[in-house]
Design an enzyme around this catalytic site. Structure first.
Site, PDB file in Angstrom:
ATOM      1  N   GLY A   1     -40.663 -65.451  17.372  1.00 51.31           N
ATOM      2  CA  GLY A   1     -40.668 -66.480  18.404  1.00 51.31           C
ATOM      3  C   GLY A   1     -41.999 -66.468  19.129  1.00 51.31           C
ATOM      4  O   GLY A   1     -42.658 -65.425  19.206  1.00 51.31           O
TER       5      GLY A   1
ATOM      6  N   GLN B   1     -48.348 -68.197  25.473  1.00 48.52           N
ATOM      7  CA  GLN B   1     -48.819 -66.984  24.795  1.00 48.52           C
ATOM      8  C   GLN B   1     -50.078 -67.222  23.978  1.00 48.52           C
ATOM      9  O   GLN B   1     -50.747 -66.269  23.591  1.00 48.52           O
ATOM     10  CB  GLN B   1     -47.717 -66.410  23.890  1.00 48.52           C
ATOM     11  CG  GLN B   1     -46.524 -65.877  24.665  1.00 48.52           C
ATOM     12  CD  GLN B   1     -45.515 -65.251  23.734  1.00 48.52           C
ATOM     13  OE1 GLN B   1     -44.659 -65.928  23.194  1.00 48.52           O
ATOM     14  NE2 GLN B   1     -45.626 -63.942  23.506  1.00 48.52           N
TER      15      GLN B   1
ATOM     16  N   CYS C   1     -42.319 -57.954  22.649  1.00 46.88           N
ATOM     17  CA  CYS C   1     -43.012 -59.214  22.904  1.00 46.88           C
ATOM     18  C   CYS C   1     -44.439 -59.114  22.380  1.00 46.88           C
ATOM     19  O   CYS C   1     -45.106 -58.110  22.610  1.00 46.88           O
ATOM     20  CB  CYS C   1     -43.020 -59.492  24.411  1.00 46.88           C
ATOM     21  SG  CYS C   1     -43.833 -61.023  24.860  1.00 46.88           S
ATOM     22  N   LEU C   2     -44.888 -60.142  21.692  1.00 44.78           N
ATOM     23  CA  LEU C   2     -46.259 -60.130  21.169  1.00 44.78           C
ATOM     24  C   LEU C   2     -47.280 -60.029  22.292  1.00 44.78           C
ATOM     25  O   LEU C   2     -48.401 -59.576  22.068  1.00 44.78           O
ATOM     26  CB  LEU C   2     -46.528 -61.387  20.340  1.00 44.78           C
ATOM     27  CG  LEU C   2     -45.736 -61.521  19.037  1.00 44.78           C
ATOM     28  CD1 LEU C   2     -46.087 -62.822  18.339  1.00 44.78           C
ATOM     29  CD2 LEU C   2     -46.003 -60.342  18.115  1.00 44.78           C
TER      30      LEU C   2
ATOM     31  N   HIS D   1     -35.603 -65.664  25.675  1.00 47.41           N
ATOM     32  CA  HIS D   1     -36.878 -64.949  25.825  1.00 47.41           C
ATOM     33  C   HIS D   1     -38.048 -65.933  25.852  1.00 47.41           C
ATOM     34  O   HIS D   1     -38.927 -65.848  26.719  1.00 47.41           O
ATOM     35  CB  HIS D   1     -37.021 -63.951  24.669  1.00 47.41           C
ATOM     36  CG  HIS D   1     -38.278 -63.148  24.666  1.00 47.41           C
ATOM     37  ND1 HIS D   1     -38.301 -61.766  24.805  1.00 47.41           N
ATOM     38  CD2 HIS D   1     -39.576 -63.524  24.523  1.00 47.41           C
ATOM     39  CE1 HIS D   1     -39.565 -61.353  24.759  1.00 47.41           C
ATOM     40  NE2 HIS D   1     -40.358 -62.395  24.581  1.00 47.41           N
ATOM     41  N   GLU D   2     -38.050 -66.890  24.906  1.00 45.16           N
ATOM     42  CA  GLU D   2     -39.186 -67.828  24.818  1.00 45.16           C
ATOM     43  C   GLU D   2     -39.197 -68.809  25.992  1.00 45.16           C
ATOM     44  O   GLU D   2     -40.265 -69.132  26.516  1.00 45.16           O
ATOM     45  CB  GLU D   2     -39.150 -68.584  23.486  1.00 45.16           C
ATOM     46  CG  GLU D   2     -39.203 -67.707  22.235  1.00 45.16           C
ATOM     47  CD  GLU D   2     -40.299 -66.670  22.262  1.00 45.16           C
ATOM     48  OE1 GLU D   2     -41.328 -66.877  22.922  1.00 45.16           O
ATOM     49  OE2 GLU D   2     -40.116 -65.604  21.632  1.00 45.16           O
TER      50      GLU D   2
ATOM     51  N   HIS E   1     -40.765 -67.375  28.946  1.00 46.44           N
ATOM     52  CA  HIS E   1     -42.233 -67.421  28.924  1.00 46.44           C
ATOM     53  C   HIS E   1     -42.759 -68.712  29.561  1.00 46.44           C
ATOM     54  O   HIS E   1     -43.842 -68.718  30.156  1.00 46.44           O
ATOM     55  CB  HIS E   1     -42.760 -67.338  27.484  1.00 46.44           C
ATOM     56  CG  HIS E   1     -42.903 -65.938  26.958  1.00 46.44           C
ATOM     57  ND1 HIS E   1     -43.658 -64.962  27.588  1.00 46.44           N
ATOM     58  CD2 HIS E   1     -42.408 -65.354  25.844  1.00 46.44           C
ATOM     59  CE1 HIS E   1     -43.606 -63.842  26.881  1.00 46.44           C
ATOM     60  NE2 HIS E   1     -42.851 -64.046  25.822  1.00 46.44           N
TER      61      HIS E   1
HETATM   62 NI    NI Z   1     -42.437 -62.715  24.297  1.00 52.88          NI
END
Ligand code: NI
Length: 179
Positions: free
Chosen positions: A46, A51, A93-94, A135-136, A139
């Protein structure tokens, strides 16, 4: 297509509330394809536009490999309209390399938004798909999963990069993946 630079840690864009997309125009689809490519390159499942430094309400998700009932999707201006139940699950998380934690999320969500072709979509999601969506979308509101950890849950897991990579290959419930 291009792999975009993933913003991490205290990058200001990650803490901003992203703005709604007002117009579905010709620039949107190539950007969304770049988001997918960036996510795949980072071995994530995701990714949200902030991001990659773009403060707009766009997310991409692909958990199709493990959950074929949820084909890969890009959502514009996604909104969670209903949440049901609660579930504890591990996330990474990236944008927070090497960090994992146990996060309480709704077990089921109803989501609506726009597809890249401009058509409206509304659907229910459960389990991993519900978790990734929450989660996304967080963000888009400047929220990290680490903001949601409750004291009674497992402490934040700070892993070495090598250990983190190992975890993600072994745990399909890991979000994004961490390199
Ligand atoms: Ni994340």
């Amino acid at each position: 297509m291009a792999v975009l630079e993933i913003q991490t840690d205290d990058a200001p864009v990650l803490r901003q509330k992203a703005v709604s997309v007002q117009e579905i125009n010709a620039e949107l689809s190539p950007f969304i394809e770049d988001m997918f490519e960036t996510m795949y390159e980072a071995q994530g499942i995701g990714l949200a536009a902030p991001q990659v430094g773009v403060s707009k309400r766009i997310i991409v998700i692909d958990i199709e490999k493990h959950h074929p009932e949820y084909p890969r999707i890009a959502l514009i201006n996604p909104v969670i309209t209903l949440t049901v139940g609660e579930e504890l699950g591990e996330e990474g998380c990236l944008s927070l390399p090497g960090v994992r934690g146990m996060v309480r999320r709704a077990a089921l969500v109803k989501v609506e938004g726009l597809l890249p072709n401009g058509s409206k979509i509304e659907f229910d999601a459960s389990n991993l798909m519900a978790r990734v969506l929450q989660h996304e979308i967080d963000h888009l509101n400047g929220i990290f999963f680490t903001d949601l950890l409750l004291p009674e849950d497992q402490e934040l897991l700070e892993l070495q990069p090598e250990a983190s990579e190992k975890t993600v290959t072994e745990n399909e419930n890991s979000l994004h993946g961490n390199k």
